[in-house]
Design a protein around this motif. Structure first.
Motif, PDB file in Angstrom:
ATOM      1  N   VAL A 156      91.772  52.834  79.866  1.00 21.43           N
ATOM      2  CA  VAL A 156      92.566  52.370  81.565  1.00 21.43           C
ATOM      3  C   VAL A 156      93.250  53.534  82.171  1.00 21.43           C
ATOM      4  CG1 VAL A 156      94.547  50.454  83.061  1.00 21.43           C
ATOM      5  CG2 VAL A 156      93.046  50.046  80.737  1.00 21.43           C
ATOM      6  N   ARG A 157      94.170  54.107  81.826  1.00 23.24           N
ATOM      7  CA  ARG A 157      94.197  56.022  82.123  1.00 23.24           C
ATOM      8  C   ARG A 157      93.493  56.873  82.043  1.00 23.24           C
ATOM      9  NH1 ARG A 157      98.600  59.085  78.977  1.00 23.24           N
ATOM     10  NH2 ARG A 157      96.910  59.148  77.574  1.00 23.24           N
ATOM     11  N   THR A 158      92.343  56.824  81.259  1.00 20.21           N
ATOM     12  CA  THR A 158      91.602  58.079  81.488  1.00 20.21           C
ATOM     13  C   THR A 158      90.557  57.413  81.831  1.00 20.21           C
ATOM     14  OG1 THR A 158      90.657  57.700  79.368  1.00 20.21           O
ATOM     15  CG2 THR A 158      92.985  59.138  79.601  1.00 20.21           C
ATOM     16  N   GLY A 159      90.023  56.041  81.851  1.00 19.57           N
ATOM     17  CA  GLY A 159      88.466  55.719  82.031  1.00 19.57           C
ATOM     18  C   GLY A 159      87.376  56.157  81.178  1.00 19.57           C
ATOM     19  N   GLU A 160      88.573  56.774  79.926  1.00 18.00           N
ATOM     20  CA  GLU A 160      87.196  57.621  78.700  1.00 18.00           C
ATOM     21  C   GLU A 160      86.962  55.735  77.819  1.00 18.00           C
ATOM     22  OE1 GLU A 160      87.383  60.528  74.428  1.00 18.00           O
ATOM     23  OE2 GLU A 160      89.161  59.812  75.811  1.00 18.00           O
ATOM     24  N   THR A 161      85.740  55.488  77.378  1.00 18.01           N
ATOM     25  CA  THR A 161      84.865  54.209  76.252  1.00 18.01           C
ATOM     26  C   THR A 161      85.724  54.979  75.278  1.00 18.01           C
ATOM     27  OG1 THR A 161      83.104  54.408  78.278  1.00 18.01           O
ATOM     28  CG2 THR A 161      82.557  53.207  75.812  1.00 18.01           C
ATOM     29  N   VAL A 162      85.986  54.457  75.099  1.00 17.83           N
ATOM     30  CA  VAL A 162      86.662  53.836  72.662  1.00 17.83           C
ATOM     31  C   VAL A 162      85.918  53.306  72.341  1.00 17.83           C
ATOM     32  CG1 VAL A 162      88.902  54.384  71.657  1.00 17.83           C
ATOM     33  CG2 VAL A 162      88.980  54.681  73.927  1.00 17.83           C
ATOM     34  N   ALA A 163      85.912  53.768  70.854  1.00 10.74           N
ATOM     35  CA  ALA A 163      85.041  52.203  70.009  1.00 10.74           C
ATOM     36  C   ALA A 163      85.635  52.801  69.164  1.00 10.74           C
ATOM     37  CB  ALA A 163      83.431  53.119  69.866  1.00 10.74           C
ATOM     38  N   SER A 164      86.042  51.423  68.253  1.00  3.25           N
ATOM     39  CA  SER A 164      86.554  50.981  67.327  1.00  3.25           C
ATOM     40  C   SER A 164      86.158  50.518  66.616  1.00  3.25           C
ATOM     41  CB  SER A 164      87.753  51.337  67.467  1.00  3.25           C
ATOM     42  OG  SER A 164      88.394  49.313  68.398  1.00  3.25           O
TER      43      SER A 164
END
Length: 85
Positions: free
Chosen positions: A10-18
């Motif tokens: 939410v803060r950076t707009g970066e897509t994160v995969a976990s």
């Protein structure tokens, strides 16, 4: 094999995969935790039952490291009412 879940930071707009464990992996992990507790408390009958369930699922119990056995604790003695005048 764990599934990949993606989310947006939410803060950076970066897509994160976990990695998210499947239901089967989560169940096997919970059986291993349960087995560890039974070993610690010396419940060999329950350890055997969990081992049978792990075998039914085609999983091996994790390699056993050093284990601690639960011991009954004794009440601590404390000094009360000793005041210096």
């Amino acid at each position: 094999m764990p599934e990949k879940e993606t989310a947006t930071n939410v803060r950076t707009g970066e897509t994160v995969a976990s990695e998210v464990p499947t239901a089967d992996e989560a169940y096997i992990a919970s059986l291993r935790r349960e087995r560890t507790a039974y070993v610690a408390y010396g419940r060999e009958d329950r350890v055997a039952a969990v081992d049978a369930e792990l075998e039914r699922w085609g999983a091996e119990p994790e390699a056993a490291g050093p284990t601690e056995t639960a011991a009954e604790s004794k009440p601590r003695r404390t000094a009360r009412g000793s005041s210096k005048s």
